[in-house]
Scaffold this active site. Structure first.
Site, PDB file in Angstrom:
ATOM      1  N   GLU A  30       0.310  78.130 -19.900  1.00 48.96           N
ATOM      2  CA  GLU A  30       0.922  77.239 -19.968  1.00 48.96           C
ATOM      3  C   GLU A  30       1.837  77.668 -21.317  1.00 48.96           C
ATOM      4  O   GLU A  30       1.177  78.391 -21.895  1.00 48.96           O
ATOM      5  CB  GLU A  30       0.074  76.855 -21.081  1.00 48.96           C
ATOM      6  CG  GLU A  30       1.440  75.366 -21.682  1.00 48.96           C
ATOM      7  CD  GLU A  30       0.590  74.095 -22.055  1.00 48.96           C
ATOM      8  OE1 GLU A  30      -0.928  73.542 -21.941  1.00 48.96           O
ATOM      9  OE2 GLU A  30       1.794  73.240 -22.653  1.00 48.96           O
ATOM     10  N   ARG A 257     -15.708  80.151 -21.634  1.00 53.77           N
ATOM     11  CA  ARG A 257     -14.547  80.867 -21.968  1.00 53.77           C
ATOM     12  C   ARG A 257     -14.981  82.255 -23.091  1.00 53.77           C
ATOM     13  O   ARG A 257     -16.042  82.242 -23.517  1.00 53.77           O
ATOM     14  CB  ARG A 257     -13.613  79.924 -22.689  1.00 53.77           C
ATOM     15  CG  ARG A 257     -14.829  79.487 -23.740  1.00 53.77           C
ATOM     16  CD  ARG A 257     -13.371  78.161 -24.361  1.00 53.77           C
ATOM     17  NE  ARG A 257     -12.182  78.300 -25.045  1.00 53.77           N
ATOM     18  CZ  ARG A 257     -10.941  78.056 -24.230  1.00 53.77           C
ATOM     19  NH1 ARG A 257     -10.991  77.536 -22.779  1.00 53.77           N
ATOM     20  NH2 ARG A 257     -10.015  78.363 -24.739  1.00 53.77           N
ATOM     21  N   LYS A 267      -4.840  78.592 -29.639  1.00 48.55           N
ATOM     22  CA  LYS A 267      -3.887  78.452 -29.646  1.00 48.55           C
ATOM     23  C   LYS A 267      -3.373  77.548 -30.475  1.00 48.55           C
ATOM     24  O   LYS A 267      -2.716  77.858 -31.458  1.00 48.55           O
ATOM     25  CB  LYS A 267      -2.876  78.408 -28.284  1.00 48.55           C
ATOM     26  CG  LYS A 267      -2.728  79.577 -27.125  1.00 48.55           C
ATOM     27  CD  LYS A 267      -1.594  78.992 -26.065  1.00 48.55           C
ATOM     28  CE  LYS A 267      -2.902  78.690 -24.492  1.00 48.55           C
ATOM     29  NZ  LYS A 267      -2.147  78.650 -23.839  1.00 48.55           N
TER      30      LYS A 267
END
Ligand code: ATP
Ligand code: MG
Length: 551
Positions: A30, A257, A267
């Site tokens: 994204e 992850r 983020k």
């Protein structure tokens, strides 16, 4: 080819012919921030599986939330993916926003099948109706609107007749589902916002959970690899693939992850560090971003090696950041030429070296790589050495320079300290030394030994430089753990600027990004702030290895 549970699944799918023997993956960032080392893991996996199975890997921007996205991020992502050495299939990268019309049609289709409805509850009411982890939700009073009414309302949502938040489109699944994601999840919301690609063409935007599976299907992805937090979203992924008319049936597979010690990877937190100026930008060399690591001096090879070392597993874990440092140290040891730089200079005057004279020492650029060639390093009567390399009153284990002691100046001569000169305050201002002209190159013809070899630069020829020494950005292993404020856990010593460094002339005017080993000090990269008159170097990593890779 290294194997892992995902490659095992792909191998089995190929054997059973599940996706017709095709392998198609995608990397779906994204564009709401810069890529970080966790994304490198996802890229190595997606591009790596495609490579290993002769498949394809798309780069697709999941650009469905205009409020948080920006072209700056799109551009940085393209640069970082390319720099890491990955090539996407398709000539141009793909964008979920290019599918907005098709995604809209799929929503109309779901409404037509009685599988989606426009809900007019407020956000607060919706939350209340959703239930909790232990209590089921209840149906919205708008749930049983007719298909025609829903189609009309959805069309008017698109036409901009309603303000933000007035209506949403929801899937009609099961408000009593034990999985909250299946309790009539929102598919579309109203956002009167300008999109960085579609401009003002749309005022309704699809939710990630809706756009992602359908975009995968439209691109005929076979294996949609994502991180574990999406595991509970998989039933919705499968529901959409099953109920919308799509050209392929991708399968979602989750992996753990990457988490790194002494590092934040969210983020949101990285954006906060940037916005509140705790770092100089997304590419601050202390950031775990790809652009930060690049500016710090990391190579793509080192990052890919790191991703190989950590592998891919199903269970969450935390990787020692020392492994990342180990990987770059190993790689730079092979590729970085050597040079000499003195961070905190102390002048030595060679009393028996003729004034005004100088000579050029021929020095190999890399001890293990003859193809790296040689260079000439000037030597003269006045030399800088590292202040730390001299002690007036040395303890037992200190073998470097001290009064009366002989040491080697690397690639030059043996020198002996005769006297330390001090100012009125008692501080040492320079050392008076002598050199032995018979030891040119660094070895004594009579075979006498010295216990230390020091790096140095010729004072008359040295170039002034700034050197930036980095340490970990956080002083605790798991910043932000529990209720801790991660900002309060920043390491106050994560950046030390050494303004008065002296470097050998070959280090002047090197292009930004150039990497070099400063003998005895570590690996450094030329920073983009460098000018020909004043080079700036970032320390990538020290020479000392504090991490042992598993054998
Ligand atoms: P957010 O969705 O909260 O903005 P994100 O880190 O998930 O943040 P995306 O741009 O959605 O960002 O990530 C792109 C891809 O990278 C996704 O497939 C995601 O699962 C993967 N990814 C993100 N962070 C990590 C990580 N730490 N380790 C491995 N893969 C990751
Ligand atoms: Mg994400």
């Amino acid at each position: 080819m290294s194997s892992d549970f995902i490659r095992e699944i792909v191998t089995a799918d190929n054997a059973s012919g599940k996706h017709g023997g095709r392998v198609a993956t995608r990397f779906p960032p994204e564009p709401n921030g810069y890529l970080h080392i966790g994304h490198a893991k996802a890229m190595c996996l997606n591009f790596g599986v495609a490579r290993d199975f002769s498949g394809t890997c798309n780069l697709r921007f999941d650009d469905t939330n205009p409020v948080k996205e920006d072209v700056e991020y799109v551009e940085s992502i393209l640069e970082d993916v390319t720099w890491l050495g990955f090539k996407w299939d398709h000539d141009a990268p793909l964008y979920a926003s290019d599918y907005f019309e098709w995604l809209y049609e799929r929503a109309v289709e779901l409404i037509g099948k009685g599988l989606a409805y426009v809900d007019s509850l407020t956000a607060d009411e919706m939350r209340e109706y959703r239930g909790t982890l232990t209590a089921p939700g209840k149906n919205s009073p708008y749930r049983d609107r007719s298909v025609d009414e829903n189609l009309d309302l959805f069309r008017r949502m698109r036409a901009g007749e309603f303000p933000d938040g007035a209506q949403v489109l929801r899937a009609k699944i099961d408000m009593a589902s034990p999985n909250i994601n299946m309790r009539d999840p929102v598919l579309y919301r109203i956002r009167h916002a300008h999109h960085h690609r579609t401009g003002d063409a749309w005022c309704i935007y699809p939710m990630y959970d809706y756009a992602h599976p359908l975009s995968d299907a439209l691109e005929k992805i076979t294996h949609s690899l994502c991180t574990l937090e999406y595991e509970a979203h998989r039933p919705l992924y499968d529901w959409l693939i099953a109920h919308a008319t799509v050209p392929a049936s991708p399968q979602q597979i989750e992996f753990a992850r990457l988490n790194l010690t002494y590092t934040v990877m969210s983020k949101r937190k990285l954006l906060q560090l940037v916005n509140e100026k705790h770092v100089s930008g997304w590419d601050d060399p202390r950031m775990p971003t790809i652009s930060g690591l690049r500016r710090r001096g990391f190579t793509p090879e080192a990052i890919r090696r790191f991703c190989d070392e950590i592998g891919v597993a199903k269970r969450e874990n935390v990787i020692d950041v020392g492994l990342l440092e180990f990987c770059v140290r190993e790689d730079l040891n092979k590729r970085a030429p050597r040079a000499m730089a003195v961070l905190r200079p102390l002048k030595i005057v060679l009393e028996n070296y003729p004034e005004g004279q100088s000579e050029a020492m021929e020095v190999v650029n890399h001890p293990d790589d003859p193809s790296a060639g040689t260079r000439k390093v000037p030597f003269s009567r006045e030399i800088y050495i590292e202040r730390d390399d001299f002690l007036e009153d040395p303890p037992k284990k200190f073998f470097r320079l001290a009064p009366g002691r002989e040491v080697r100046l690397r690639n030059a001569y043996l020198v002996t300290c005769r006297e330390a000169v001090k100012n009125a305050a008692g501080e040492i201002t320079e050392l008076r030394c002598t050199y032995d002209p018979a030891t040119r190159g660094g070895d004594a013809p009579d075979g006498r030994k010295v216990k230390a070899t020091l790096h140095w630069v010729s004072a008359a020829h040295a170039v002034d430089a700034e050197v930036r020494l980095y340490d970990r950005l956080f002083s605790v292993e798991n910043p932000g753990a529990g209720d801790a404020d991660f900002l309060a856990q920043m390491n106050p010593h994560s950046l030390e600027r050494v303004a008065g460094a002296k470097v050998e002339p070959s280090l002047a005017a090197r292009p930004a990004g150039d990497r070099v080993q400063f003998e005895r000090l570590g690996y450094f990269a030329v920073d983009k702030d460098s000018t020909a008159a004043r080079p700036v170097f970032n320390r990538t990593v020290t020479l000392k290895d504090s991490y042992q890779v598993r054998g």
